[in-house]
Design an enzyme around this catalytic site. Structure first.
Site, short mmCIF file in Angstrom:
data_model
loop_
_atom_site.label_atom_id
_atom_site.label_comp_id
_atom_site.label_asym_id
_atom_site.label_seq_id
_atom_site.Cartn_x
_atom_site.Cartn_y
_atom_site.Cartn_z
N ARG A 180 155.89 96.41 68.17
CA ARG A 180 155.09 97.02 69.24
C ARG A 180 155.81 98.20 69.89
O ARG A 180 155.67 98.46 71.09
CB ARG A 180 154.70 95.98 70.32
CG ARG A 180 154.12 94.70 69.75
CD ARG A 180 153.02 94.94 68.77
NE ARG A 180 152.61 93.71 68.08
CZ ARG A 180 151.71 93.70 67.09
NH1 ARG A 180 151.18 94.82 66.64
NH2 ARG A 180 151.37 92.58 66.52
N ASN A 222 160.80 87.41 68.42
CA ASN A 222 160.70 86.85 67.07
C ASN A 222 162.08 87.06 66.45
O ASN A 222 162.32 88.04 65.77
CB ASN A 222 159.60 87.56 66.27
CG ASN A 222 158.25 87.36 66.91
OD1 ASN A 222 157.92 86.27 67.40
ND2 ASN A 222 157.44 88.41 66.95
N LYS A 299 161.49 82.29 72.38
CA LYS A 299 160.09 82.10 72.01
C LYS A 299 160.08 80.94 71.03
O LYS A 299 160.63 81.06 69.93
CB LYS A 299 159.54 83.36 71.36
CG LYS A 299 158.16 83.21 70.71
CD LYS A 299 157.66 84.56 70.19
CE LYS A 299 156.31 84.44 69.50
NZ LYS A 299 155.79 85.76 69.06
N GLU A 303 153.23 81.17 67.55
CA GLU A 303 153.02 82.10 66.44
C GLU A 303 154.01 81.86 65.30
O GLU A 303 154.60 82.78 64.76
CB GLU A 303 153.13 83.55 66.93
CG GLU A 303 152.12 83.89 68.01
CD GLU A 303 152.11 85.37 68.40
OE1 GLU A 303 151.03 85.89 68.61
OE2 GLU A 303 153.19 85.97 68.50
N ARG A 336 159.98 81.14 77.16
CA ARG A 336 158.65 81.77 77.28
C ARG A 336 157.51 80.74 77.25
O ARG A 336 157.56 79.77 76.49
CB ARG A 336 158.45 82.80 76.17
CG ARG A 336 159.41 83.95 76.28
CD ARG A 336 159.21 84.93 75.15
NE ARG A 336 158.19 85.91 75.39
CZ ARG A 336 157.26 86.27 74.51
NH1 ARG A 336 157.18 85.64 73.34
NH2 ARG A 336 156.40 87.22 74.78
N LYS A 372 153.58 85.47 80.76
CA LYS A 372 152.89 86.76 80.71
C LYS A 372 151.92 86.88 81.87
O LYS A 372 151.43 85.88 82.39
CB LYS A 372 152.13 86.91 79.40
CG LYS A 372 153.04 87.13 78.19
CD LYS A 372 152.25 87.46 76.93
CE LYS A 372 153.20 87.63 75.75
NZ LYS A 372 152.49 87.97 74.48
N ASP A 377 146.90 87.82 76.36
CA ASP A 377 147.97 88.59 75.75
C ASP A 377 147.97 90.06 76.14
O ASP A 377 147.55 90.90 75.34
CB ASP A 377 147.86 88.48 74.22
CG ASP A 377 149.13 88.92 73.53
OD1 ASP A 377 150.08 89.28 74.24
OD2 ASP A 377 149.18 88.90 72.29
N GLU A 399 156.36 88.19 83.02
CA GLU A 399 156.57 89.05 81.85
C GLU A 399 155.44 90.08 81.80
O GLU A 399 154.28 89.74 81.59
CB GLU A 399 156.59 88.23 80.55
CG GLU A 399 156.78 89.09 79.31
CD GLU A 399 156.94 88.28 78.01
OE1 GLU A 399 157.61 87.22 78.04
OE2 GLU A 399 156.39 88.73 76.98
N GLU A 405 150.93 98.10 73.75
CA GLU A 405 150.38 97.53 72.52
C GLU A 405 148.86 97.51 72.52
O GLU A 405 148.23 97.81 71.50
CB GLU A 405 150.92 96.10 72.36
CG GLU A 405 150.29 95.32 71.23
CD GLU A 405 150.82 93.88 71.14
OE1 GLU A 405 151.68 93.50 71.95
OE2 GLU A 405 150.38 93.16 70.24
N HIS A 533 140.52 91.27 73.86
CA HIS A 533 140.99 90.96 72.51
C HIS A 533 140.00 91.43 71.44
O HIS A 533 139.64 90.68 70.54
CB HIS A 533 141.23 89.45 72.37
CG HIS A 533 142.33 89.12 71.40
ND1 HIS A 533 142.23 89.40 70.05
CD2 HIS A 533 143.55 88.57 71.58
CE1 HIS A 533 143.34 89.01 69.45
NE2 HIS A 533 144.17 88.51 70.35
N TRP A 555 142.27 84.29 66.50
CA TRP A 555 142.84 85.60 66.24
C TRP A 555 141.73 86.63 65.99
O TRP A 555 142.00 87.76 65.60
CB TRP A 555 143.77 85.57 65.01
CG TRP A 555 145.08 84.94 65.30
CD1 TRP A 555 145.56 84.55 66.51
CD2 TRP A 555 146.13 84.63 64.36
NE1 TRP A 555 146.82 84.00 66.39
CE2 TRP A 555 147.20 84.04 65.07
CE3 TRP A 555 146.27 84.79 62.98
CZ2 TRP A 555 148.38 83.62 64.46
CZ3 TRP A 555 147.44 84.38 62.36
CH2 TRP A 555 148.49 83.79 63.10
C1 BDP Z 1 151.81 89.67 71.00
C2 BDP Z 1 152.34 90.64 70.00
C3 BDP Z 1 153.37 90.07 69.08
C4 BDP Z 1 154.42 89.34 69.91
C5 BDP Z 1 153.77 88.33 70.80
C6 BDP Z 1 154.74 87.68 71.76
O1 BDP Z 1 151.26 91.13 69.24
O2 BDP Z 1 153.92 91.11 68.34
O3 BDP Z 1 155.37 88.76 69.10
O4 BDP Z 1 152.80 88.93 71.61
O5 BDP Z 1 154.70 88.05 72.93
O6 BDP Z 1 151.23 90.42 72.00
O7 BDP Z 1 155.51 86.82 71.39
#
Ligand code: BDP
Length: 714
Positions: A180, A222, A299, A303, A336, A372, A377, A399, A405, A533, A555
């Site tokens: 991002r 990540n 994290k 995901e 997180r 967040k 998101d 956050e 993004e 989204h 998604w």
């Molecule tokens: C999403 C993003 C992704 C991030 C994720 C996160 O698309 O790339 O890894 O959040 O915050 O918004 O972990």
């Protein structure tokens, strides 16, 4: 003839200001002119500042550089006060300050005061703090007064940050790709570290210190476990060395399965004694290498990332494992709450709350849960996350995402200050009226001493750092709000414009107005009335409201807008997912009732028919079309405004902003047209009168592909 005129025009043209490339950010220190400059020179005749310690040295250097630039010449250094002396330091570092007996008690470690005083019979200005770092922050504040053209005659400033950990989160991978990231590659040159410490690292630290940022997580959430190996710890230590004088601590994102990947263990189960030993040893090793290491960001079970739930354990078990390892060294875990499991929930918006609220009170003292701003998101607009206010026994860290993004990447001019202000001022009603998100974050609502705010950085190796000149404002605003979550985004923008472009009052007013409406415009042309989204999959570039199918419905876009011939919107009331019940009762009532829900969240919480009457009197479908169009019109207006400011900005920056605004207009138009084409296909309704139909078919918009759009996750 025409050629001759063109030549003449070129020859007579003198640029309004010298060429600039944006590298200097808001720390340009260009000369002040006119009477103001004379008044400043009277008050800044010499500088009394030590350099015995590294932070003192950088403070003095910054003042010499800043005052030198602003006043044409740096003031001479002196040991003793004189008329017009600026005296900087702490009671420890400066005998003059010690003699003044100032009340510094409540300023803490990072606070400072700036005061016009009489010192040994001379009219002087003191910048005083308990610790060197406070004096550095005070020095930046003092410079800002001059940069923004304020009087320094009778100063009485007292400042202390309201939030303790003010942290940037870099989503930078070890191979230089920034997830991002829209400002080029990572600024960390891992391959050449630790031996080559690029000068840019110190400028990064200066910029951050100037707005009070005191921590940086170097790598992506990540995470790659390699960052915890000795080789990378050496590299991180080199960065920590550069940042230390500026009061910035280094943190790392820790991969939960690191004990397996780099430790040779069979498991990463948080209750396994071997795993616990491994993390304890790792923490010791880290603190041997980086004595003031800040801690871990994690994290987990989100995901596809590993986490404690892989072993049937909870997020608290996972966080406490790392917290116990860091505790002897004073480190913090930022765990997180952006989680959603592999199993599809009935509503993704509910998941973080469902998983974390039952764990309230189970986290160690050195754990913060990082949440967040909204439950989905980083969308252009989301209601505040229902976790705020709902975990009284756990310090919650905000956050925000500085990198855009979901807000047009680097080319859209979108000032995020108003969005953050909207969230911070939202009332959770957790302890009655006035329980704002800001008070959750600064710890005052539930009496927490450990407080924090994180911003996902928009910084890369582009010469202008942020990918566009106006995105620097978002970095700036984030830092200022982390220092004081109750600041107004307008006043922040005003400061930033004065420092970054020009102090001309009418220029400032024009540009600030343009910035202040820019986020609402993005909401309008992307996702009005609570839609969310709906962007292209994976890269998130441009519209994709038609997206369905794929590995999981949450998604897709159709999952979120739920449009049918009959209506549109996600029913999160009791008749739907009932996500609204996660808010405190007064908020739940407000959002859950069609009569009272703020219109900007209408389709976030409600599924309504296309002919639902909105506040303007227009039926919903017409209102949607109206807002999409209004958003594009706003961008067109920004282009015109900016065109009119050509004489007030150096040609280089002016030209790039102008070109980016043209890109933004094109993309905003595409958002509008594609969205209208798609939703019209569903509603089957005609466009209201006076609104242009999309120039292309829906198939055309659906067929567009952007295979190398920047910043994708990998
Ligand atoms: C999403 C993003 C992704 C991030 C994720 C996160 O698309 O790339 O890894 O959040 O915050 O918004 O972990």
């Amino acid at each position: 003839m025409a050629l001759a005129i063109a030549w003449l025009a070129g020859a007579l043209y003198t640029p309004a200001a010298s060429a600039e490339d944006g590298y200097d950010l808001w720390l340009r220190y260009r000369p002040v002119e006119g009477v103001r400059a004379d008044a400043y020179r009277m008050r800044v005749s010499r500088l009394v500042a030590g350099d015995a310690m590294p932070t003192q040295a950088v403070t003095r250097a910054e003042l010499l550089r800043g005052l030198g630039g602003l006043l044409g010449a740096a003031p001479p250094l002196s040991e003793a006060a004189a008329d017009g002396a600026v005296v900087v330091g702490t009671p420890m570092s400066s005998p003059s300050i010690a003699r003044l007996g100032l009340e510094l008690g409540d300023l803490g470690r990072d606070g400072y005061l700036i005061r016009s005083v009489t010192l040994d019979g001379h009219a002087a200005t003191v910048i005083a703090a308990n610790e060197d770092i406070g004096a550095l922050y005070g020095a930046f504040h003092f410079l800002r007064l001059l940069q923004t053209g304020q009087s320094i005659e009778r100063l009485d400033v007292r400042e202390a940050p309201r939030v303790k950990l003010r942290v940037l989160n870099h989503w930078d991978n070890l191979d230089g790709h920034v997830e991002r990231g829209y400002a080029g590659a990572s600024i960390w040159d891992w391959h050449k570290l630790p031996d080559w410490r690029a000068p840019r690292y110190a400028d990064y630290a200066r910029a951050n210190a100037s707005i009070g940022i005191n921590g940086t997580v170097l790598n992506n959430v990540n995470a790659d476990a390699l960052v915890l190996t000795p080789m990378y710890l050496e590299k991180a230590a080199a960065l920590a060395d550069v940042f230390r004088p500026y009061g910035i601590r280094v943190y790392l994102s820790a991969r939960f399965s690191a004990p397996i990947e780099i430790g040779g263990l069979e498991t990463a189960d948080p209750l396994d004694p071997q795993v616990q030993r491994w993390w304890r040893d790792k923490a010791e090793e880290i603190y041997r290498t980086i004595p003031d290491f800040g801690g871990f960001l994690v994290k987990a079970n989100s995901e596809g990332q590993p986490g404690p739930q892989d072993y049937g354990r909870s997020h608290a078990d996972g966080a406490n494992l790392l917290a116990d390892a860091l505790a002897p060294h004073g480190g913090t875990v930022m765990w997180r709450a952006f989680v959603y499991s592999d199993e599809e929930p009935d509503d993704r918006a509910k998941q973080a709350y469902s998983e974390f609220v039952p764990l309230d009170g189970e986290f160690r003292d050195n754990v913060m849960v990082q949440v967040k701003n909204g439950a989905i998101d980083f969308q252009p607009r989301e209601p505040f996350h229902p976790l705020f206010g709902a975990m009284p026994d756990t310090p919650l860290m905000m956050e925000f995402q500085i990198t855009k993004e979901y807000l047009g990447f680097a080319t859209h001019l979108v000032y995020l200050g108003p969005m953050w202000e909207e969230v911070l001022r939202a009332d959770t009603h957790a302890r009655g009226e006035g329980s704002t998100v800001a008070k959750v974050i600064d710890g005052s609502l539930h009496d927490h001493r450990l407080t924090g705010m994180a911003g996902v950085a928009n910084i890369g190796s582009d010469r202008n750092w942020s990918g566009s000149h106006f995105d620097q404002a978002n970095w700036y605003a984030y830092g200022r709000l982390a220092w004081d979550p109750e600041l107004s985004s307008r006043s922040i923008a005003e400061q930033w414009v004065r420092m970054t472009f020009s102090g001309d009052d009418s220029f400032v007013a024009t540009v600030v107005d343009m910035m202040m409406g820019s986020r609402e415009a993005a909401v309008d042309y992307m996702t009005p009335l609570g839609l969310h989204h709906l962007m292209g999959s994976n890269h998130h570039y441009g519209p994709g409201p038609w997206l369905g199918g794929g590995p999981r419905t949450d998604w897709t876009s159709v999952y979120y807008h739920r449009a049918t011939r009959a209506g549109i919107g996600f029913d999160r009331t009791a008749s739907g997912s009932n996500a609204v019940a996660q808010y405190a009762p007064p908020v739940a009532r407000e959002f859950g009732d069609l009569e009272t829900v703020p219109e900007e969240f209408l389709l976030w919480f409600h599924h309504v028919p296309w002919d639902y009457r909105t506040q303007s009197g227009r039926p919903l479908w017409d209102e949607l079309v109206h807002r999409y169009t209004r958003g594009v019109d706003y961008v067109r207006g920004m282009r015109e405004t900016w065109r009119g400011l050509a004489g007030d900005v150096d040609p280089e920056r002016h030209a790039q902003v102008a070109a980016f605004l043209a890109i933004q207009e094109k993309e905003a138009q595409r958002w509008r047209d594609a969205s209208i084409a798609y939703f019209q296909g569903i509603s089957g309704l005609p466009l209201p009168e006076g609104y242009a139909p999309p120039p292309h078919s829906l198939e055309y918009y659906e067929s567009l592909e952007f295979p190398y759009a920047p910043g994708s996750g990998r």
